[in-house]
Design a protein around this motif. Structure first.
Motif, short mmCIF file in Angstrom:
data_model
loop_
_atom_site.label_atom_id
_atom_site.label_comp_id
_atom_site.label_asym_id
_atom_site.label_seq_id
_atom_site.Cartn_x
_atom_site.Cartn_y
_atom_site.Cartn_z
N VAL A 118 0.84 -1.20 0.00
CA VAL A 118 0.00 0.00 0.00
C VAL A 118 0.88 1.25 0.00
CG1 VAL A 118 -1.71 1.32 1.33
CG2 VAL A 118 -1.91 -1.17 1.15
N GLY A 119 1.92 1.24 0.83
CA GLY A 119 2.82 2.40 0.89
C GLY A 119 3.56 2.63 -0.40
N GLY A 120 3.84 1.57 -1.15
CA GLY A 120 4.56 1.71 -2.41
C GLY A 120 3.66 2.00 -3.60
N GLY A 121 2.35 2.09 -3.36
CA GLY A 121 1.43 2.42 -4.44
C GLY A 121 1.17 1.28 -5.41
N TRP A 122 1.35 0.04 -4.98
CA TRP A 122 1.09 -1.10 -5.86
C TRP A 122 -0.40 -1.20 -6.14
CZ3 TRP A 122 4.55 -5.58 -6.85
CH2 TRP A 122 5.88 -5.29 -6.53
N THR A 123 -0.72 -1.56 -7.35
CA THR A 123 -2.13 -1.72 -7.71
C THR A 123 -2.71 -2.94 -7.00
OG1 THR A 123 -3.65 -2.18 -9.53
CG2 THR A 123 -1.42 -3.00 -9.76
N PRO A 124 -3.97 -2.86 -6.56
CA PRO A 124 -4.59 -4.01 -5.89
C PRO A 124 -4.64 -5.27 -6.74
CG PRO A 124 -5.86 -2.02 -5.50
CD PRO A 124 -4.82 -1.67 -6.52
N ILE A 125 -4.65 -5.12 -8.06
CA ILE A 125 -4.69 -6.29 -8.93
C ILE A 125 -3.45 -7.16 -8.71
CG2 ILE A 125 -4.66 -7.04 -11.35
CD1 ILE A 125 -6.23 -4.57 -12.07
N ILE A 126 -2.35 -6.53 -8.37
CA ILE A 126 -1.11 -7.27 -8.06
C ILE A 126 -1.00 -7.52 -6.56
CG2 ILE A 126 1.41 -7.19 -8.13
CD1 ILE A 126 1.19 -5.49 -10.64
N THR A 191 -2.63 -3.61 13.08
CA THR A 191 -1.68 -3.18 12.06
C THR A 191 -2.29 -2.00 11.29
OG1 THR A 191 -2.61 -4.75 10.47
CG2 THR A 191 -0.73 -5.49 11.80
N MET A 192 -1.51 -1.42 10.40
CA MET A 192 -2.02 -0.33 9.57
C MET A 192 -3.18 -0.83 8.71
SD MET A 192 -0.17 2.46 10.11
CE MET A 192 -0.39 3.42 8.62
N PRO A 193 -4.23 -0.02 8.53
CA PRO A 193 -5.33 -0.43 7.66
C PRO A 193 -4.85 -0.64 6.23
CG PRO A 193 -5.94 1.47 9.00
CD PRO A 193 -4.47 1.28 9.16
N ILE A 194 -5.40 -1.63 5.55
CA ILE A 194 -4.98 -1.91 4.18
C ILE A 194 -5.63 -0.95 3.19
CG2 ILE A 194 -4.58 -4.34 4.69
CD1 ILE A 194 -7.22 -5.00 3.32
N GLY A 195 -6.65 -0.22 3.62
CA GLY A 195 -7.30 0.75 2.74
C GLY A 195 -8.42 0.13 1.93
N ASP A 196 -9.34 0.96 1.50
CA ASP A 196 -10.52 0.48 0.76
C ASP A 196 -10.13 -0.17 -0.57
OD1 ASP A 196 -12.15 1.37 2.77
OD2 ASP A 196 -12.60 3.30 1.82
#
Length: 368
Positions: A118-126, A191-196
């Motif tokens: 999430v911090g690195g901006g990876w797309t959720p598809i990956i 832990t940190m939320p994974i985000g929507d």
């Protein structure tokens, strides 16, 4: 010598031994459920409560409306996966009760892996497949370790898998309350939320997450694996007689560890969905008892991966109706756990009836 002659009831029905086993596999668990209901009804009467009201609320809370059905299916999703986590090793003769630990550690691993993604901006598809694979890999390693200890070091798998569960929970608590704790989670360390964006969506037209579909597909795949492939045949042969399997040159050690790894992967996947679809982060809520309820699911399903699906839905309904029972009957939410405990004990007793139901057994006559 002794001659075995089929009893008249079997002759008339034309039952084969395979059919008899199938009838027993349905008749005895159903009878165990009915007996459990009777025992629990007596328990309620002693408390001055109405059994009819209780079971009516169970139906209403589990299946009485569209919302109830979807709530039941939502709760059944992890039970399918943890039920498989017990059923697969049982086919090779192992009693592994460590699915709870694999679920917790798998869910925690998915949440931990999500932090840099999430911090690195990876797309959720990956990112989501990486999280799922991490959870399954960690779960497979954790339960596979119990299988390795059983085969190569002679350690009892029931004890080792149970102790590994407590270690897994301790590992999660260590990191969640320490290095990986979200500073914003003051009241409940998480832990940190994974985000929507990283949350697993719902099956279209329902409020049920995709973990249910994954569990059903996995149950079908594992049924085919264990009943229609050489791997499954070798596993069943090993479960029936280890020495005979070794005499035939089967790789018993690889089979044991593989079945345990498959079980752990199932439980780890359940942990992934608990994080990605329900909680959005790893915390103490992962320790919900799904791994232990999965043991009961697998027992009632007779370790049949396909039968795990309807049995998990049944126990999902019991879980979903717990709050309704608490509100309407002024009883603790743990009342449903008492019912589950009674079912488990009665199921254990019912194991003694297999091969002993009179009208399904051949008649023995003396003869020369």
């Amino acid at each position: 010598m002794t001659v075995i002659v089929a009893s008249p009831s079997i002759e008339r029905a034309g039952f084969s031994p395979r059919t008899i086993r199938m009838i027993e596999a349905v008749l005895i668990p159903v009878g165990a459920l009915l007996a459990s209901a009777v025992i629990f009804a007596i328990f309620l009467l002693v408390l001055g409560k109405s059994p009819a009201t209780f079971f009516g609320l169970i139906w209403t809370g589990g299946f009485g409306s569209s919302f109830s059905v979807q709530n039941t299916l939502q709760r059944a999703a992890p039970l399918i996966l943890t039920g498989l986590a017990f059923a697969i090793p049982a086919r090779i003769g192992l009693t592994l009760i460590g699915a709870e630990g694999a679920l917790v550690l798998g869910g925690f691993s998915a949440a931990a892996v999500a932090i840099p993604l999430v911090g690195g901006g990876w797309t959720p598809i990956i990112g989501l497949p990486i999280m799922a694979l991490a959870a399954m890999a960690v779960g497979a390693f954790w339960i596979g370790l119990a299988g390795w200890l059983r085969h190569y070091r002679g350690v009892n798998e029931t004890i080792s898998s149970l102790l590994l569960s407590y270690i897994a929970i301790a590992i999660m608590n260590f990191f969640v309350e320490g290095a990986l704790r979200d500073p914003a989670s003051a009241n409940k360390p998480s832990t940190m939320p994974i985000g929507d964006a990283y949350r697993v969506g719902q099956i279209p037209g329902t409020s049920v997450h995709w973990g249910l579909a994954a569990g059903i597909v996995l149950a079908v795949v594992l049924y085919i694996l264990m009943s229609r492939t050489t791997f499954g045949f070798a596993a069943r042969m090993t479960g029936g007689n280890v020495r005979a399997a070794q005499a035939q040159g089967l790789p018993v050690g690889i089979l044991v560890v593989s079945c345990c790894a498959i079980a752990g992967a199932c439980a780890g996947l359940a942990g992934f969905y608990e994080v990605a679809a329900i909680h959005g982060q790893a915390n103490a809520s992962l320790v919900a008892g799904y791994g232990f309820t999965g043991i009961l699911v697998a027992f009632l399903a007779r370790q049949n991966p396909l039968a795990v699906i309807p049995v998990a839905i049944l126990f999902g309904a019991l879980d979903a109706a717990g709050g309704l029972v608490q509100r309407r009957m002024a009883m603790p939410d743990a009342t449903v756990l008492v019912l589950q405990g009674i079912i488990f004990v009665v199921l254990l007793v019912s194991e003694t009836f297999y091969g002993r139901i009179p009208f399904l057994q051949p008649k023995r006559d003396g003869g020369r």
